[in-house]
Design a protein around this motif. Structure first.
Motif, short mmCIF file in Angstrom:
data_model
loop_
_atom_site.label_atom_id
_atom_site.label_comp_id
_atom_site.label_asym_id
_atom_site.label_seq_id
_atom_site.Cartn_x
_atom_site.Cartn_y
_atom_site.Cartn_z
N ILE A 10 -9.31 9.82 -14.52
CA ILE A 10 -8.92 8.60 -15.25
C ILE A 10 -7.67 8.82 -16.10
O ILE A 10 -7.29 7.94 -16.87
CB ILE A 10 -10.07 8.04 -16.12
CG1 ILE A 10 -10.41 9.01 -17.26
CG2 ILE A 10 -11.28 7.70 -15.28
CD1 ILE A 10 -11.19 8.37 -18.39
N ARG A 73 -5.43 5.45 -20.78
CA ARG A 73 -4.86 4.22 -20.19
C ARG A 73 -5.49 2.98 -20.79
O ARG A 73 -4.79 2.01 -21.11
CB ARG A 73 -5.06 4.22 -18.68
CG ARG A 73 -4.18 5.19 -17.94
CD ARG A 73 -4.42 5.05 -16.47
NE ARG A 73 -3.65 6.01 -15.70
CZ ARG A 73 -3.78 6.17 -14.41
NH1 ARG A 73 -4.65 5.45 -13.73
NH2 ARG A 73 -3.04 7.04 -13.77
N LEU A 74 -6.81 3.00 -20.95
CA LEU A 74 -7.49 1.85 -21.55
C LEU A 74 -7.05 1.69 -23.00
O LEU A 74 -6.83 0.56 -23.46
CB LEU A 74 -9.00 2.01 -21.45
CG LEU A 74 -9.83 0.86 -22.03
CD1 LEU A 74 -9.51 -0.47 -21.35
CD2 LEU A 74 -11.32 1.18 -21.92
N GLN A 102 -8.56 -4.27 -15.67
CA GLN A 102 -8.33 -3.33 -14.57
C GLN A 102 -8.66 -1.90 -15.00
O GLN A 102 -9.32 -1.16 -14.25
CB GLN A 102 -6.88 -3.40 -14.08
CG GLN A 102 -6.57 -4.66 -13.32
CD GLN A 102 -5.08 -4.83 -13.06
OE1 GLN A 102 -4.26 -3.99 -13.47
NE2 GLN A 102 -4.72 -5.91 -12.40
N GLN A 103 -8.23 -1.50 -16.17
CA GLN A 103 -8.54 -0.15 -16.66
C GLN A 103 -10.03 0.02 -16.91
O GLN A 103 -10.61 1.06 -16.59
CB GLN A 103 -7.74 0.17 -17.92
CG GLN A 103 -6.28 0.36 -17.68
CD GLN A 103 -5.99 1.42 -16.63
OE1 GLN A 103 -6.56 2.51 -16.66
NE2 GLN A 103 -5.11 1.11 -15.71
#
Length: 115
Positions: A10, A73-74, A102-103
């Protein structure tokens, strides 16, 4: 899949997360609890209802959860969304919410493969 492999998949920050939480077992437990976190659903519902105060709180909470768990990313996309709605401003750019969703979905998929 190991926890370290999960973070690699991730693009998360495994090492920093281990510095925040005192053990790998605790990190693992909190990662497995992430799918039960209501922040994304609350965010989506409050944006649909144009409840900007609740939407901001949900985005801000999600940003904190993502940061604490090292979901880089989130965290990044939720930080941008949070700032866009700071002061209970209406969400003018729906793509910011789409990026968060999406994340979130990507993390949930990989969590399902975690040992």
């Amino acid at each position: 899949m190991t926890l370290k492999e999960f973070y690699a998949q991730i693009d998360g920050n495994y090492e920093d997360t281990l510095h925040r939480l005192p053990s790998e077992a605790l990190v693992h437990r909190f990662v497995l609890k992430y799918p039960a976190d209501p922040s994304v659903a609350q965010l989506r519902d409050s944006v649909s209802a144009a409840d900007w105060e609740t939407a901001f709180r949900a985005a801000h909470t999600l940003k904190g959860v993502a940061q604490n768990l090292g979901f880089e990313r989130l965290y990044q996309v939720s930080a941008v969304l949070t700032e866009a709605m700071r002061g209970n401003k209406p969400l003018e750019d729906r793509s910011l919410l789409d990026a968060v969703e999406q994340q979130d979905a990507a993390i949930r998929r990989v969590i399902s493969e975690l040992e």
